[in-house]
Design a protein around this motif. Sequence first.
Motif, PDB file in Angstrom:
ATOM      1  N   PHE A  91     -10.135   2.506   3.836  1.00 34.75           N
ATOM      2  CA  PHE A  91      -9.370   3.057   2.720  1.00 34.75           C
ATOM      3  C   PHE A  91      -9.008   1.825   1.723  1.00 34.75           C
ATOM      4  O   PHE A  91      -8.423   0.706   2.299  1.00 34.75           O
ATOM      5  N   CYS A  92      -8.812   1.968   0.488  1.00 32.74           N
ATOM      6  CA  CYS A  92      -8.434   1.080  -0.445  1.00 32.74           C
ATOM      7  C   CYS A  92      -7.125   1.731  -0.957  1.00 32.74           C
ATOM      8  O   CYS A  92      -7.235   3.017  -0.929  1.00 32.74           O
ATOM      9  N   ALA A  93      -6.110   0.886  -0.925  1.00 26.14           N
ATOM     10  CA  ALA A  93      -4.801   1.330  -1.551  1.00 26.14           C
ATOM     11  C   ALA A  93      -3.980   0.273  -2.555  1.00 26.14           C
ATOM     12  O   ALA A  93      -4.475  -0.858  -2.250  1.00 26.14           O
ATOM     13  N   MET A  94      -3.416   1.041  -3.269  1.00 29.31           N
ATOM     14  CA  MET A  94      -2.547   0.209  -4.211  1.00 29.31           C
ATOM     15  C   MET A  94      -1.161   0.396  -4.156  1.00 29.31           C
ATOM     16  O   MET A  94      -0.502   1.405  -4.121  1.00 29.31           O
ATOM     17  N   ARG A  95      -0.244  -0.889  -4.269  1.00 24.83           N
ATOM     18  CA  ARG A  95       1.193  -0.953  -4.429  1.00 24.83           C
ATOM     19  C   ARG A  95       1.424  -1.172  -5.747  1.00 24.83           C
ATOM     20  O   ARG A  95       1.032  -2.405  -6.388  1.00 24.83           O
ATOM     21  N   GLU A  96       2.187  -0.626  -6.618  1.00 22.06           N
ATOM     22  CA  GLU A  96       2.338  -0.538  -7.962  1.00 22.06           C
ATOM     23  C   GLU A  96       3.934  -1.297  -8.201  1.00 22.06           C
ATOM     24  O   GLU A  96       4.732  -1.148  -7.387  1.00 22.06           O
ATOM     25  N   GLY A  97       4.049  -2.219  -9.109  1.00 21.39           N
ATOM     26  CA  GLY A  97       5.324  -2.641  -9.454  1.00 21.39           C
ATOM     27  C   GLY A  97       5.375  -3.989  -8.672  1.00 21.39           C
ATOM     28  O   GLY A  97       4.677  -4.462  -7.866  1.00 21.39           O
ATOM     29  N   PRO A  98       6.534  -4.629  -8.903  1.00 18.98           N
ATOM     30  CA  PRO A  98       6.960  -6.082  -8.249  1.00 18.98           C
ATOM     31  C   PRO A  98       7.290  -5.667  -6.744  1.00 18.98           C
ATOM     32  O   PRO A  98       7.487  -6.770  -6.120  1.00 18.98           O
ATOM     33  N   GLY A  99       7.387  -4.529  -6.494  1.00 14.69           N
ATOM     34  CA  GLY A  99       7.608  -4.369  -5.087  1.00 14.69           C
ATOM     35  C   GLY A  99       8.978  -4.384  -4.369  1.00 14.69           C
ATOM     36  O   GLY A  99       9.083  -4.241  -3.462  1.00 14.69           O
ATOM     37  N   GLY A 100       9.690  -4.492  -5.587  1.00 13.28           N
ATOM     38  CA  GLY A 100      11.287  -4.515  -5.077  1.00 13.28           C
ATOM     39  C   GLY A 100      11.693  -3.263  -4.560  1.00 13.28           C
ATOM     40  O   GLY A 100      12.792  -3.168  -3.819  1.00 13.28           O
ATOM     41  N   THR A 101      11.096  -2.182  -5.086  1.00 13.92           N
ATOM     42  CA  THR A 101      11.874  -0.999  -4.742  1.00 13.92           C
ATOM     43  C   THR A 101      11.107   0.081  -4.135  1.00 13.92           C
ATOM     44  O   THR A 101      11.351   1.303  -3.854  1.00 13.92           O
ATOM     45  N   SER A 102       9.716  -0.271  -3.997  1.00 11.34           N
ATOM     46  CA  SER A 102       8.538   0.768  -3.401  1.00 11.34           C
ATOM     47  C   SER A 102       7.886   0.217  -2.537  1.00 11.34           C
ATOM     48  O   SER A 102       6.805   0.469  -2.696  1.00 11.34           O
ATOM     49  N   TYR A 103       8.206  -0.680  -1.427  1.00 10.90           N
ATOM     50  CA  TYR A 103       7.216  -1.082  -0.712  1.00 10.90           C
ATOM     51  C   TYR A 103       6.483  -0.169   0.091  1.00 10.90           C
ATOM     52  O   TYR A 103       5.489  -0.451   0.720  1.00 10.90           O
ATOM     53  N   GLY A 104       7.093   0.977   0.469  1.00 13.72           N
ATOM     54  CA  GLY A 104       6.764   1.658   1.299  1.00 13.72           C
ATOM     55  C   GLY A 104       5.460   2.651   0.928  1.00 13.72           C
ATOM     56  O   GLY A 104       5.080   3.496   1.424  1.00 13.72           O
ATOM     57  N   LYS A 105       5.359   2.789  -0.903  1.00 12.93           N
ATOM     58  CA  LYS A 105       4.645   3.656  -1.287  1.00 12.93           C
ATOM     59  C   LYS A 105       3.283   3.200  -1.706  1.00 12.93           C
ATOM     60  O   LYS A 105       3.334   2.366  -2.428  1.00 12.93           O
ATOM     61  N   LEU A 106       2.305   3.524  -0.902  1.00 13.76           N
ATOM     62  CA  LEU A 106       0.861   2.999  -1.354  1.00 13.76           C
ATOM     63  C   LEU A 106       0.190   4.258  -2.019  1.00 13.76           C
ATOM     64  O   LEU A 106       0.443   5.441  -1.370  1.00 13.76           O
ATOM     65  N   THR A 107      -0.882   4.159  -2.883  1.00 12.04           N
ATOM     66  CA  THR A 107      -1.507   5.133  -3.276  1.00 12.04           C
ATOM     67  C   THR A 107      -3.093   4.948  -2.788  1.00 12.04           C
ATOM     68  O   THR A 107      -3.552   3.864  -2.689  1.00 12.04           O
ATOM     69  N   PHE A 108      -3.541   5.833  -1.901  1.00 13.15           N
ATOM     70  CA  PHE A 108      -4.966   5.656  -1.309  1.00 13.15           C
ATOM     71  C   PHE A 108      -5.983   6.313  -2.232  1.00 13.15           C
ATOM     72  O   PHE A 108      -5.785   7.410  -2.620  1.00 13.15           O
ATOM     73  N   GLY A 109      -7.320   5.839  -1.709  1.00 12.06           N
ATOM     74  CA  GLY A 109      -8.556   6.282  -2.312  1.00 12.06           C
ATOM     75  C   GLY A 109      -8.799   7.361  -1.346  1.00 12.06           C
ATOM     76  O   GLY A 109      -8.087   7.616  -0.073  1.00 12.06           O
ATOM     77  N   GLN A 110      -9.651   7.855  -1.422  1.00  9.02           N
ATOM     78  CA  GLN A 110     -10.385   9.021  -0.475  1.00  9.02           C
ATOM     79  C   GLN A 110     -11.224   8.486   0.709  1.00  9.02           C
ATOM     80  O   GLN A 110     -11.441   9.096   1.547  1.00  9.02           O
ATOM     81  N   GLY A 111     -11.495   7.322   0.759  1.00 11.52           N
ATOM     82  CA  GLY A 111     -12.200   6.531   1.681  1.00 11.52           C
ATOM     83  C   GLY A 111     -13.605   6.745   1.763  1.00 11.52           C
ATOM     84  O   GLY A 111     -14.148   7.345   0.964  1.00 11.52           O
TER      85      GLY A 111
END
Lengths: 118, 116
Positions: A91-111
């Motif tokens: 899986f490829c995944a992305m964390r958007e933003g500078p990471g200060g408020t959403s460390y736990g939220k990754l958006t994943f591809g379908q794999g």
Amino acid sequence: AQKITQTQPGMFVQEKEAVTLDCTYDTSDQSYGLFWYKQPSSGEMIFLIYQGSYDEQNATEGRYSLNFQKARKSANLVISASQLGDSAMYFCAMREGPGGTSYGKLTFGQGTILTVHP
Amino acid sequence: KAGVTQTPRYLIKTRGQQVTLSCSPISGHRSVSWYQQTPGQGLQFLFEYFSETQRNKGNFPGRFSGRQFSNSRSEMNVSTLELGDSALYLCASSLEGRGKNNSPLHFGNGTRLTVT
């Protein structure tokens, strides 16, 4: 629109050969992070490699390297010298933003399911 | 260091029941996130907790809820179970770095929930 696109549902490679798994992403943020994870049939998600949007060099971790092309918004994973144990979902995944408020939220591809043949 | 621990590994429940899943993060990690993984929808973010506060929430109905305790352990609850809730539920913890975006999520083995 998909934020992370992995266009290869399945890939096959011979043992000891190299393989590239494709990933394109879509974001309007200037600061973001890209991750690759491996998920064997057991279900556990294993972190492989990270690339930051401001990193000038492509990331490498052992047999894993990331071909990062920022202008094309692609972050392809290259596995060198494939091993039978590399057979898994990737899986490829992305964390958007500078990471200060959403460390736990990754958006994943379908794999992409990778099968390594002996 | 022990990894992320999720219990139970497997659960079978009936429609209409509720279920609670547990997650113990890696020692020192204060961010805990939950994901649902299904063959059709893939990996979807449920919510994230940090210092006992929900910091982010995905696009799931209110039947899905969670909490985090002072020791960073987290639980998620699904009420009034539906067949479509059958999935692998993954918990992840993260060590935050100030101003850095590169902390990976470390996942547990997941809880496989089957709703009949």
